[in-house]
Scaffold this active site. Structure first.
Site, PDB file in Angstrom:
ATOM      1  N   ASP A 178     -10.826  13.688   6.536  1.00 44.09           N
ATOM      2  CA  ASP A 178     -12.316  13.063   6.270  1.00 44.09           C
ATOM      3  C   ASP A 178     -12.431  11.181   7.013  1.00 44.09           C
ATOM      4  O   ASP A 178     -13.315  10.822   7.235  1.00 44.09           O
ATOM      5  CB  ASP A 178     -13.712  12.589   5.246  1.00 44.09           C
ATOM      6  CG  ASP A 178     -14.002  13.332   4.366  1.00 44.09           C
ATOM      7  OD1 ASP A 178     -14.023  14.875   4.556  1.00 44.09           O
ATOM      8  OD2 ASP A 178     -15.070  13.866   3.894  1.00 44.09           O
ATOM      9  N   ASP A 216      -0.754   5.576   2.465  1.00 42.09           N
ATOM     10  CA  ASP A 216      -1.725   3.994   2.223  1.00 42.09           C
ATOM     11  C   ASP A 216      -1.728   3.158   3.758  1.00 42.09           C
ATOM     12  O   ASP A 216      -3.267   2.923   4.407  1.00 42.09           O
ATOM     13  CB  ASP A 216      -1.118   3.039   1.557  1.00 42.09           C
ATOM     14  CG  ASP A 216       0.072   2.987   0.864  1.00 42.09           C
ATOM     15  OD1 ASP A 216       1.042   3.394   1.642  1.00 42.09           O
ATOM     16  OD2 ASP A 216       0.213   1.890  -0.322  1.00 42.09           O
TER      17      ASP A 216
HETATM   18 MN    MN Z   1     -12.653  17.663   1.923  1.00 46.35          MN
END
Ligand code: MN
Ligand code: NAD
Ligand code: IPM
Length: 369
Positions: free
Chosen positions: A251, A223
């Site tokens: 991503d 996190d």
């Molecule tokens: Mn992916």
């Protein structure tokens, strides 16, 4: 040299970006006198439509007998209602397991020419150069038991996260070795404050680190890592993490570069290397000729470096990518400041080929002097 590649264009923008990556391979072959043999096969939704299976036997056999595999993307909204094992994505996961590569290398580089395309400030992203090493064959993706049970209102779904010391050690070694060729820092990312798998991960990575006293190791919880990536991406050199965390963080790291379309990947450690851009099939832009092919093209550079041992050719492709970006040619997703011309997917492929040829010519001329 002779090198046999299975090409899996897949779904959506997969075939569009792979066509350009293959074009670059052909250019490299023509310049260097190499023979790259291609064998194109269906995978994912395309394969389901043609054969009923997301990974037909002939596709798998071709991959297993190749020197390397190049994949575009799989996935299509029409198959979204299907259970996981019948979906296009299942074909990719079966392939990854069959090829045996456990270390998925995902470089995320902030190129100066397109720095302004990131929603993050340029002073934050400038110079960021991260290598994510994602464990690819373990964790929730493959853990057993898994599945659904119960009916109607009492339905339950189950996935299992499991890691052995051996699975952690082998991918950790890849990360530390990679760091030795970079800035000698590994950030290991886990959730050791909650998960047993992460506690074993942290202990094991710390033990592997003892064999690499020249590499600095830090641990971050996932996190907090998600936050640090955007606050100060330059603090990261090699980022080592388990399968699902690596999927998500890669991503996120793409945001630093300006577009998900920029990220390549290489999966190593198995019998046959697998090369694929990080992005998916992008159904929202498929068929329009506007997909960013740089991630797919950079994946081919990784293939030449890791599987074909053609390091110079790999470096030439990477230089060509930077050259095309510096010259201001962009697909719409990276059409920010400094854009001279908004190019189609195939125009970018053509420009990279021209740049590869020019770079190789320049080198030959230099050596001839
Ligand atoms: Mn992916
Ligand atoms: P996605 O990566 O396909 O797209 C996310 C967003 O990024 C979209 O807005 C898309 O237009 C944009 N984008 C992605 N690649 C781009 C490129 N090369 N150029 C320009 N823009 C680009 O993710 P998603 O929409 O969540 O998933 C779509 C499908 O792809 C799903 O079925 C998913 O399972 C699959 N998927 C496959 C892979 C893979 O094959 N390796 C990876 C991720 C997602
Ligand atoms: C990726 C993709 C895949 C993954 C999917 C399509 C199975 O998101 O390569 O990042 O989750 O590994």
């Amino acid at each position: 040299m002779k090198f046999h590649i299975t090409i899996l264009p897949g779904d959506g923008i997969g075939p569009e970006v792979i066509e350009e990556a293959v074009r670059v391979l052909n250019t490299v072959a023509a310049i260097g006198g190499h023979t790259f043999e291609f064998d194109e096969k269906p995978i994912g939704g395309t394969a389901i439509r043609a054969t009923g299976s997301p990974l037909p036997r002939t596709t798998l056999d071709s991959c297993l007998s190749s020197d390397a595999v190049l994949l575009g993307a799989v996935g299509s909204p029409e198959f979204d209602p299907l259970p996981p094992h019948q979906r296009p994505e299942a074909g990719l996961l079966l392939l990854r397991r069959a090829l045996g590569g456990f270390a998925n290398l995902r470089p995320a580089i902030s190129y100066a020419a397109i720095a302004s395309c990131s929603p993050l400030r340029t002073d934050v992203t400038a110079g960021a150069d991260i290598l994510i090493v994602r464990e690819l064959l373990g964790g929730l993706y493959f853990g057993e038991p898994r599945g659904f049970s119960g009916t109607n209102g009492a339905r339950v779904a189950l996935n299992t996260m499991s890691y052995s010391v051996e699975e952690i050690e082998r991918v950790a070694k890849v990360a530390f070795e990679a760091a030795r060729h970079r800035r000698r820092k590994v950030t290991s990312v886990d959730k050791a404050n909650v998960l047993e798998t992460s506690q074993l991960w942290r202990q094991t990575v710390s033990r592997v680190a003892e064999d690499y006293p020249d590499v600095k190791l830090e641990h971050l919880y996932v996190d907090a890592c998600a936050m640090h990536l955007l606050i100060n991406p330059r603090r990261f050199d090699v980022l080592l993490t388990e399968n699902l965390f690596g999927d998500i963080l890669s991503d996120e790291a793409a945001v630093i570069t300006g577009s998900l379309g920029m990220l390549p990947s290489a999966t190593i450690g198995g019998e046959v290397g697998l090369y694929e851009p990080v992005h998916g099939s992008a159904p929202d832009i498929a068929g329009q000729g506007i997909a960013n092919p740089f991630g797919a093209i950079a994946s081919v550079a990784m293939m030449l470096r890791h599987s074909a041992k053609l390091d110079q050719e790999a470096t030439d492709i990477e230089a060509a990518i930077e050259h095309v970006l510096d010259a201001g040619y962009r697909t719409p997703d990276i059409a920010g400041e400094g854009t001279r011309y908004i190019a189609s997917t195939s125009e970018i492929g053509e420009l990279v080929c021209q740049a590869v040829a020019e770079i190789a010519d320049m080198r030959h001329a230099y050596h001839a002097v």
